[in-house]
Design a protein around this motif. Structure first.
Motif, mmCIF file in Angstrom:
data_model
loop_
_atom_site.group_PDB
_atom_site.id
_atom_site.type_symbol
_atom_site.label_atom_id
_atom_site.label_comp_id
_atom_site.label_asym_id
_atom_site.label_seq_id
_atom_site.Cartn_x
_atom_site.Cartn_y
_atom_site.Cartn_z
ATOM 1 N N GLU A 45 0.951 -0.982 0.143
ATOM 2 C CA GLU A 45 -0.266 -0.220 0.130
ATOM 3 C C GLU A 45 1.184 1.254 0.031
ATOM 4 O OE1 GLU A 45 -3.120 2.470 2.957
ATOM 5 O OE2 GLU A 45 -3.297 -0.381 3.256
ATOM 6 N N GLU A 46 2.013 1.074 1.097
ATOM 7 C CA GLU A 46 2.817 2.830 1.273
ATOM 8 C C GLU A 46 3.770 2.213 -0.846
ATOM 9 O OE1 GLU A 46 6.573 3.737 3.701
ATOM 10 O OE2 GLU A 46 5.016 3.081 4.495
ATOM 11 N N TYR A 47 4.245 1.645 -0.827
ATOM 12 C CA TYR A 47 4.486 1.035 -2.429
ATOM 13 C C TYR A 47 3.989 2.352 -2.588
ATOM 14 C CZ TYR A 47 6.555 -0.265 -7.109
ATOM 15 O OH TYR A 47 6.540 -0.280 -7.888
ATOM 16 N N PHE A 48 2.718 1.532 -3.465
ATOM 17 C CA PHE A 48 1.906 1.720 -4.814
ATOM 18 C C PHE A 48 1.877 3.564 -4.436
ATOM 19 C CE2 PHE A 48 0.626 -1.971 -4.620
ATOM 20 C CZ PHE A 48 1.109 -2.659 -6.030
ATOM 21 N N GLN A 49 1.450 4.002 -3.229
ATOM 22 C CA GLN A 49 0.863 5.720 -2.722
ATOM 23 C C GLN A 49 2.338 6.435 -2.924
ATOM 24 O OE1 GLN A 49 -0.453 6.098 0.613
ATOM 25 N NE2 GLN A 49 -2.489 4.932 -0.357
ATOM 26 N N LYS A 50 3.713 6.053 -2.281
ATOM 27 C CA LYS A 50 4.739 6.655 -2.360
ATOM 28 C C LYS A 50 5.577 6.660 -4.284
ATOM 29 C CE LYS A 50 9.847 7.014 -1.039
ATOM 30 N NZ LYS A 50 9.572 8.528 -0.687
ATOM 31 N N PHE A 51 5.528 5.442 -4.559
ATOM 32 C CA PHE A 51 6.340 5.976 -6.212
ATOM 33 C C PHE A 51 5.126 6.252 -7.375
ATOM 34 C CE2 PHE A 51 9.275 3.211 -3.350
ATOM 35 C CZ PHE A 51 10.285 4.486 -3.636
ATOM 36 N N ASP B 81 0.461 2.845 -10.619
ATOM 37 C CA ASP B 81 -0.997 2.399 -10.752
ATOM 38 C C ASP B 81 -1.087 0.721 -10.277
ATOM 39 O OD1 ASP B 81 -4.030 1.236 -10.969
ATOM 40 O OD2 ASP B 81 -3.124 2.139 -13.621
ATOM 41 N N PRO B 82 -1.980 0.449 -9.192
ATOM 42 C CA PRO B 82 -2.270 -1.083 -8.382
ATOM 43 C C PRO B 82 -2.756 -2.330 -9.483
ATOM 44 C CG PRO B 82 -3.434 0.197 -7.304
ATOM 45 C CD PRO B 82 -2.601 1.315 -8.212
ATOM 46 N N ALA B 83 -3.584 -1.571 -10.344
ATOM 47 C CA ALA B 83 -4.533 -2.270 -11.422
ATOM 48 C C ALA B 83 -3.733 -3.372 -11.521
ATOM 49 C CB ALA B 83 -4.541 -1.488 -12.164
ATOM 50 N N GLY B 84 -4.705 -4.474 -12.246
ATOM 51 C CA GLY B 84 -3.442 -5.968 -12.280
ATOM 52 C C GLY B 84 -3.141 -6.465 -10.756
ATOM 53 N N PHE B 85 -2.691 -6.162 -9.852
ATOM 54 C CA PHE B 85 -1.377 -6.643 -8.989
ATOM 55 C C PHE B 85 -2.478 -7.816 -8.219
ATOM 56 C CE2 PHE B 85 -0.128 -6.703 -4.490
ATOM 57 C CZ PHE B 85 0.936 -7.520 -4.895
ATOM 58 N N ASP B 86 -1.380 -9.171 -8.284
ATOM 59 C CA ASP B 86 -2.787 -9.569 -7.290
ATOM 60 C C ASP B 86 -2.138 -10.386 -6.105
ATOM 61 O OD1 ASP B 86 -3.672 -11.997 -7.082
ATOM 62 O OD2 ASP B 86 -3.500 -13.389 -8.308
ATOM 63 N N PHE B 87 -2.238 -9.322 -5.435
ATOM 64 C CA PHE B 87 -1.820 -9.481 -4.221
ATOM 65 C C PHE B 87 -1.808 -11.061 -3.187
ATOM 66 C CE2 PHE B 87 -1.614 -10.093 1.117
ATOM 67 C CZ PHE B 87 -1.206 -9.508 1.139
ATOM 68 N N TYR B 88 -2.238 -11.538 -4.395
ATOM 69 C CA TYR B 88 -2.570 -13.581 -2.878
ATOM 70 C C TYR B 88 -1.984 -14.004 -4.027
ATOM 71 C CZ TYR B 88 -6.615 -11.993 -0.889
ATOM 72 O OH TYR B 88 -7.213 -11.265 0.257
ATOM 73 N N ALA C 176 7.669 1.076 -10.758
ATOM 74 C CA ALA C 176 8.135 2.375 -10.637
ATOM 75 C C ALA C 176 8.704 2.727 -11.693
ATOM 76 C CB ALA C 176 8.723 3.225 -9.147
ATOM 77 N N ARG C 177 9.262 3.223 -12.416
ATOM 78 C CA ARG C 177 10.161 3.284 -13.849
ATOM 79 C C ARG C 177 8.658 3.432 -14.603
ATOM 80 N NH1 ARG C 177 14.906 1.159 -11.689
ATOM 81 N NH2 ARG C 177 14.248 -0.427 -12.991
ATOM 82 N N ALA C 178 7.815 1.984 -14.587
ATOM 83 C CA ALA C 178 6.769 2.134 -15.690
ATOM 84 C C ALA C 178 5.252 2.772 -15.153
ATOM 85 C CB ALA C 178 6.548 1.415 -16.025
ATOM 86 N N GLY C 179 5.259 3.066 -13.694
ATOM 87 C CA GLY C 179 4.073 3.396 -13.570
ATOM 88 C C GLY C 179 2.730 2.988 -13.504
ATOM 89 N N LYS C 180 3.436 1.718 -13.241
ATOM 90 C CA LYS C 180 2.269 0.826 -13.027
ATOM 91 C C LYS C 180 2.336 -0.491 -12.996
ATOM 92 C CE LYS C 180 1.842 -0.319 -18.562
ATOM 93 N NZ LYS C 180 1.616 -0.991 -18.889
ATOM 94 N N TRP C 181 2.022 -2.101 -12.491
ATOM 95 C CA TRP C 181 2.438 -3.055 -11.828
ATOM 96 C C TRP C 181 2.776 -3.973 -13.257
ATOM 97 C CZ3 TRP C 181 5.077 -4.475 -8.294
ATOM 98 C CH2 TRP C 181 5.704 -6.105 -8.276
ATOM 99 N N LEU C 182 3.615 -4.474 -13.154
ATOM 100 C CA LEU C 182 4.168 -5.256 -14.080
ATOM 101 C C LEU C 182 3.683 -6.886 -14.409
ATOM 102 C CD1 LEU C 182 7.184 -3.144 -15.336
ATOM 103 C CD2 LEU C 182 4.747 -2.624 -16.533
ATOM 104 N N TYR C 183 3.383 -7.037 -13.024
ATOM 105 C CA TYR C 183 3.684 -8.718 -13.616
ATOM 106 C C TYR C 183 3.210 -9.057 -13.363
ATOM 107 C CZ TYR C 183 8.696 -7.024 -13.357
ATOM 108 O OH TYR C 183 10.274 -6.150 -13.523
ATOM 109 N N ASP C 184 1.178 -8.932 -13.180
ATOM 110 C CA ASP C 184 0.643 -10.172 -13.171
ATOM 111 C C ASP C 184 -0.281 -9.833 -14.661
ATOM 112 O OD1 ASP C 184 1.771 -10.807 -10.994
ATOM 113 O OD2 ASP C 184 -0.046 -9.232 -9.927
#
Length: 110
Positions: free
Chosen positions: A51-57, A60-67, A102-110
């Motif tokens: 949560e802190e990571y997405f805000q600080k950097f 966009d958390p769309a697509g991030f699968d926490f589980y 963070a460099r891309a501004g969006k989550w790249l891995y899910d």
């Protein structure tokens, strides 16, 4: 632009506290995983970190699968009384992944 060192330094300052009794900090590199390996965060702490990571950097958390990184753990008695299947294994969530996203501004891995 966010560098690898920016992410490592943020993580060190905010979450890499000295280990109880030993006063030593855990070594942190760009390959450090938050969800696998020797020093794994519980899901509650993982949620706080992300949560802190997405805000600080400003990622966009769309697509991030926490589980994917912190699967739901099955209650032991339930696992023993059912098929005995093990919980899903967590996927590694590394500081490198955080830096690249963070460099891309969006989550790249899910």
């Amino acid at each position: 632009m966010v560098s690898n060192e920016d992410v490592i330094e943020w993580y060190r300052q905010r979450f890499n506290k000295p280990v109880l009794f030993s006063k030593k900090q855990i070594p942190v590199t760009i390959d450090t995983s938050l969800s696998t390996g020797r020093y794994v965060w519980a899901s509650e702490a993982g949620a706080e970190i992300m949560e802190e990571y997405f805000q600080k950097f400003d990622v966009d958390p769309a697509g991030f699968d926490f589980y994917k990184y912190w699967p739901v753990e099955t209650f032991i008695l339930f696992a023993l009384c059912t098929s005995g299947a093990d919980d899903d294994e967590p996927q590694p969530l590394t500081l490198q992944m955080l830096a690249e996203s963070a460099r891309a501004g969006k989550w790249l891995y899910d």
